[in-house]
Design an enzyme around this catalytic site. Structure first.
Site, PDB file in Angstrom:
ATOM      1  N   VAL A   1     103.937  74.515   8.111  1.00 12.82           N
ATOM      2  CA  VAL A   1     104.295  73.275   8.798  1.00 12.82           C
ATOM      3  C   VAL A   1     105.798  73.037   8.696  1.00 12.82           C
ATOM      4  O   VAL A   1     106.282  71.953   8.987  1.00 12.82           O
ATOM      5  CB  VAL A   1     103.510  72.083   8.199  1.00 12.82           C
ATOM      6  CG1 VAL A   1     102.017  72.202   8.538  1.00 12.82           C
ATOM      7  CG2 VAL A   1     103.693  71.979   6.683  1.00 12.82           C
TER       8      VAL A   1
ATOM      9  N   HIS B   1      98.591  74.522  12.117  1.00 11.14           N
ATOM     10  CA  HIS B   1      98.420  73.277  11.356  1.00 11.14           C
ATOM     11  C   HIS B   1      99.486  72.244  11.716  1.00 11.14           C
ATOM     12  O   HIS B   1      99.824  71.397  10.895  1.00 11.14           O
ATOM     13  CB  HIS B   1      98.444  73.574   9.852  1.00 11.14           C
ATOM     14  CG  HIS B   1      97.255  74.381   9.395  1.00 11.14           C
ATOM     15  ND1 HIS B   1      97.279  75.201   8.294  1.00 11.14           N
ATOM     16  CD2 HIS B   1      95.994  74.484   9.901  1.00 11.14           C
ATOM     17  CE1 HIS B   1      96.087  75.779   8.143  1.00 11.14           C
ATOM     18  NE2 HIS B   1      95.300  75.373   9.105  1.00 11.14           N
TER      19      HIS B   1
ATOM     20  N   CYS C   1     105.876  52.289  11.644  1.00  6.70           N
ATOM     21  CA  CYS C   1     106.391  52.547  12.989  1.00  6.70           C
ATOM     22  C   CYS C   1     107.503  51.547  13.326  1.00  6.70           C
ATOM     23  O   CYS C   1     107.342  50.343  13.125  1.00  6.70           O
ATOM     24  CB  CYS C   1     105.242  52.405  13.988  1.00  6.70           C
ATOM     25  SG  CYS C   1     105.756  52.462  15.704  1.00  6.70           S
TER      26      CYS C   1
ATOM     27  N   GLY D   1     101.753  86.724   3.795  1.00  4.38           N
ATOM     28  CA  GLY D   1     101.894  85.590   2.870  1.00  4.38           C
ATOM     29  C   GLY D   1     100.822  84.537   2.972  1.00  4.38           C
ATOM     30  O   GLY D   1     101.108  83.353   2.851  1.00  4.38           O
TER      31      GLY D   1
ATOM     32  N   ASN E   1     101.957  91.076   1.256  1.00  5.15           N
ATOM     33  CA  ASN E   1     101.721  90.049   0.249  1.00  5.15           C
ATOM     34  C   ASN E   1     101.871  90.706  -1.128  1.00  5.15           C
ATOM     35  O   ASN E   1     101.429  91.839  -1.307  1.00  5.15           O
ATOM     36  CB  ASN E   1     100.272  89.514   0.425  1.00  5.15           C
ATOM     37  CG  ASN E   1     100.034  88.194  -0.276  1.00  5.15           C
ATOM     38  OD1 ASN E   1     100.447  87.986  -1.409  1.00  5.15           O
ATOM     39  ND2 ASN E   1      99.345  87.303   0.412  1.00  5.15           N
TER      40      ASN E   1
HETATM   41  P1  NAD Z   1      98.542  79.779  -0.073  1.00  7.14           P
HETATM   42  O1  NAD Z   1      99.436  78.908  -0.881  1.00  7.14           O
HETATM   43  O2  NAD Z   1      97.088  79.607  -0.212  1.00  7.14           O
HETATM   44  O3  NAD Z   1      98.855  81.310  -0.373  1.00  7.14           O
HETATM   45  C1  NAD Z   1     100.146  81.817  -0.448  1.00  7.14           C
HETATM   46  C2  NAD Z   1     100.081  83.330  -0.407  1.00  7.14           C
HETATM   47  O4  NAD Z   1     101.403  83.814  -0.357  1.00  7.14           O
HETATM   48  C3  NAD Z   1      99.417  83.978  -1.613  1.00  7.14           C
HETATM   49  O5  NAD Z   1      98.513  84.957  -1.162  1.00  7.14           O
HETATM   50  C4  NAD Z   1     100.589  84.636  -2.366  1.00  7.14           C
HETATM   51  O6  NAD Z   1     100.210  85.830  -3.023  1.00  7.14           O
HETATM   52  C5  NAD Z   1     101.533  84.923  -1.217  1.00  7.14           C
HETATM   53  N1  NAD Z   1     102.960  85.028  -1.576  1.00  7.14           N
HETATM   54  C6  NAD Z   1     103.641  84.473  -2.604  1.00  7.14           C
HETATM   55  N2  NAD Z   1     104.945  84.792  -2.545  1.00  7.14           N
HETATM   56  C7  NAD Z   1     105.094  85.578  -1.450  1.00  7.14           C
HETATM   57  C8  NAD Z   1     106.205  86.221  -0.842  1.00  7.14           C
HETATM   58  N3  NAD Z   1     107.452  86.120  -1.338  1.00  7.14           N
HETATM   59  N4  NAD Z   1     105.971  86.959   0.280  1.00  7.14           N
HETATM   60  C9  NAD Z   1     104.739  87.083   0.804  1.00  7.14           C
HETATM   61  N5  NAD Z   1     103.657  86.487   0.265  1.00  7.14           N
HETATM   62  C10 NAD Z   1     103.836  85.738  -0.837  1.00  7.14           C
HETATM   63  O7  NAD Z   1      98.997  79.571   1.421  1.00  7.14           O
HETATM   64  P2  NAD Z   1      98.205  79.671   2.788  1.00  7.14           P
HETATM   65  O8  NAD Z   1      97.290  80.837   2.766  1.00  7.14           O
HETATM   66  O9  NAD Z   1      99.232  79.569   3.833  1.00  7.14           O
HETATM   67  O10 NAD Z   1      97.250  78.400   2.874  1.00  7.14           O
HETATM   68  C11 NAD Z   1      97.562  77.149   2.407  1.00  7.14           C
HETATM   69  C12 NAD Z   1      97.909  76.061   3.396  1.00  7.14           C
HETATM   70  O11 NAD Z   1      99.130  75.616   2.894  1.00  7.14           O
HETATM   71  C13 NAD Z   1      98.244  76.394   4.815  1.00  7.14           C
HETATM   72  O12 NAD Z   1      97.337  75.739   5.607  1.00  7.14           O
HETATM   73  C14 NAD Z   1      99.629  75.745   5.072  1.00  7.14           C
HETATM   74  O13 NAD Z   1      99.520  74.803   6.120  1.00  7.14           O
HETATM   75  C15 NAD Z   1      99.931  74.971   3.845  1.00  7.14           C
HETATM   76  N6  NAD Z   1     101.299  75.053   3.275  1.00  7.14           N
HETATM   77  C16 NAD Z   1     102.364  75.267   4.064  1.00  7.14           C
HETATM   78  C17 NAD Z   1     103.634  75.405   3.504  1.00  7.14           C
HETATM   79  C18 NAD Z   1     104.797  75.626   4.424  1.00  7.14           C
HETATM   80  O14 NAD Z   1     104.777  75.151   5.560  1.00  7.14           O
HETATM   81  N7  NAD Z   1     105.801  76.377   4.006  1.00  7.14           N
HETATM   82  C19 NAD Z   1     103.805  75.333   2.121  1.00  7.14           C
HETATM   83  C20 NAD Z   1     102.672  75.094   1.326  1.00  7.14           C
HETATM   84  C21 NAD Z   1     101.419  74.973   1.920  1.00  7.14           C
HETATM   85 ZN    ZN Z   2     103.637  52.109  16.696  1.00  6.32          ZN
END
Ligand code: NAD
Ligand code: ZN
Length: 250
Positions: free
Chosen positions: A105, A121, A150, A190, A216
């Site tokens: 996001v 998402h 708002c 990731g 990953n």
């Molecule tokens: P998750 O937190 O469940 O998993 C993260 C994954 O990233 C793990 O498998 C981990 O091993 C791997 N990882 C860690 N460091 C890494 C790297 N340097 N390179 C590659 N992989 C790496 O995240 P998810 O599967 O995306 O699901 C969780 C939900 O979290 C999603 O729906 C998302 O919307 C939300 N989220 C988003 C953000 C963002 O926008 N950056 C941050 C946190 C959570």
């Molecule tokens: Zn409003």
């Protein structure tokens, strides 16, 4: 240290593919300083995302939801794309990558220059009023007193992200399904692949005949079940190196 043999194998699969789709998750942005949900450190040691990020918390205890959201907004506003985001943007320019389905996001794929990005998402870039629909960029929302209201009607506001307990926007779901069934290579980058329905896209792609490859540092439920192999490493390092190899072909 990245595994050069696995990287060479991935580069070859990219050369051989004609329609590649990436599915990215929170791990993609770890090298940009945004903590993933399940990794060490960051916000999630303080806040359970499935509780603080649930739509009912935002509806009925908005001050609680906004404590987490305001911290996440601040973290995202200062984050910059990492070499992994730029490498995917480059793959798209090279005519190799058709689309990115992202669970993130943070908007960093767009900032890095990717054009075909399906935000599964939603995003935290803007905030909309739950009463009148008035939308403003998140950077314009005052987080001085929580929850923010708002500016037009003083109604409750919500970031344009999909919360736990909410449905995936049908357009994002349809486009993701379409890309997953028509690609010949899916790069799963990731993601722990446990948040559904995003986590079903690799299986949909595999069942439609695509090869699935994970990038990953850690294995996931897809490993050896859905994915052909996993390139173990940080996505920024791995993708930067892969794109270097592909460019040296030219
Ligand atoms: P998750 O937190 O469940 O998993 C993260 C994954 O990233 C793990 O498998 C981990 O091993 C791997 N990882 C860690 N460091 C890494 C790297 N340097 N390179 C590659 N992989 C790496 O995240 P998810 O599967 O995306 O699901 C969780 C939900 O979290 C999603 O729906 C998302 O919307 C939300 N989220 C988003 C953000 C963002 O926008 N950056 C941050 C946190 C959570
Ligand atoms: Zn409003």
């Amino acid at each position: 240290m990245v595994d050069e043999t696995a990287i060479a194998r991935l580069a070859q699969d990219i050369r051989d593919a004609s329609r590649i789709v990436a599915l990215s998750g929170a791990g993609m942005s770890v090298e940009s300083g945004i903590a993933s949900f399940r990794g060490p450190g960051g916000l999630w040691e303080k806040y359970d995302p499935e509780e603080y990020g649930h739509i009912d918390t935002l509806r009925y205890k908005p001050e609680k939801a906004w404590i987490m959201l305001s911290e996440m907004q601040r973290e995202i506003l200062k984050a910059r794309p990492n070499p992994g985001h730029y490498a995917l943007a480059e793959l798209e320019k090279m005519g190799k990558l058709r689309a990115i389905i992202t669970q993130n996001v943070d908007g960093l794929h767009h900032v890095a220059g990717s054009r075909e990005v399906i935000e599964f998402h939603g995003n935290l870039q803007s905030v909309s009023c739950m009463d009148c629909g008035h939308q403003v960029p998140s950077s314009e929302v005052s987080l001085e007193s929580l929850p923010p209201r708002c500016a037009k009607c003083n109604g409750p506001v919500k970031p344009d992200a999909v919360f736990f307990g909410e449905a995936i926007p049908s357009d994002a779901l349809m486009r993701s399904h379409q890309e997953s069934t028509t690609c010949d290579l899916m790069l799963v980058i990731g993601t722990s692949a446990v948040v559904y329905p995003a986590a079903s896209m690799p299986e949909i792609a595999r069942d439609a005949g695509a090869k699935v490859v994970e990038i990953n540092p850690a294995e996931s439920p897809l490993t050896r079940r859905i994915s052909s192999y996993i390139v173990k490493g940080a996505s920024g390092e791995v993708l930067e190196r892969v794109v270097q190899l592909l460019k040296s072909d030219r």
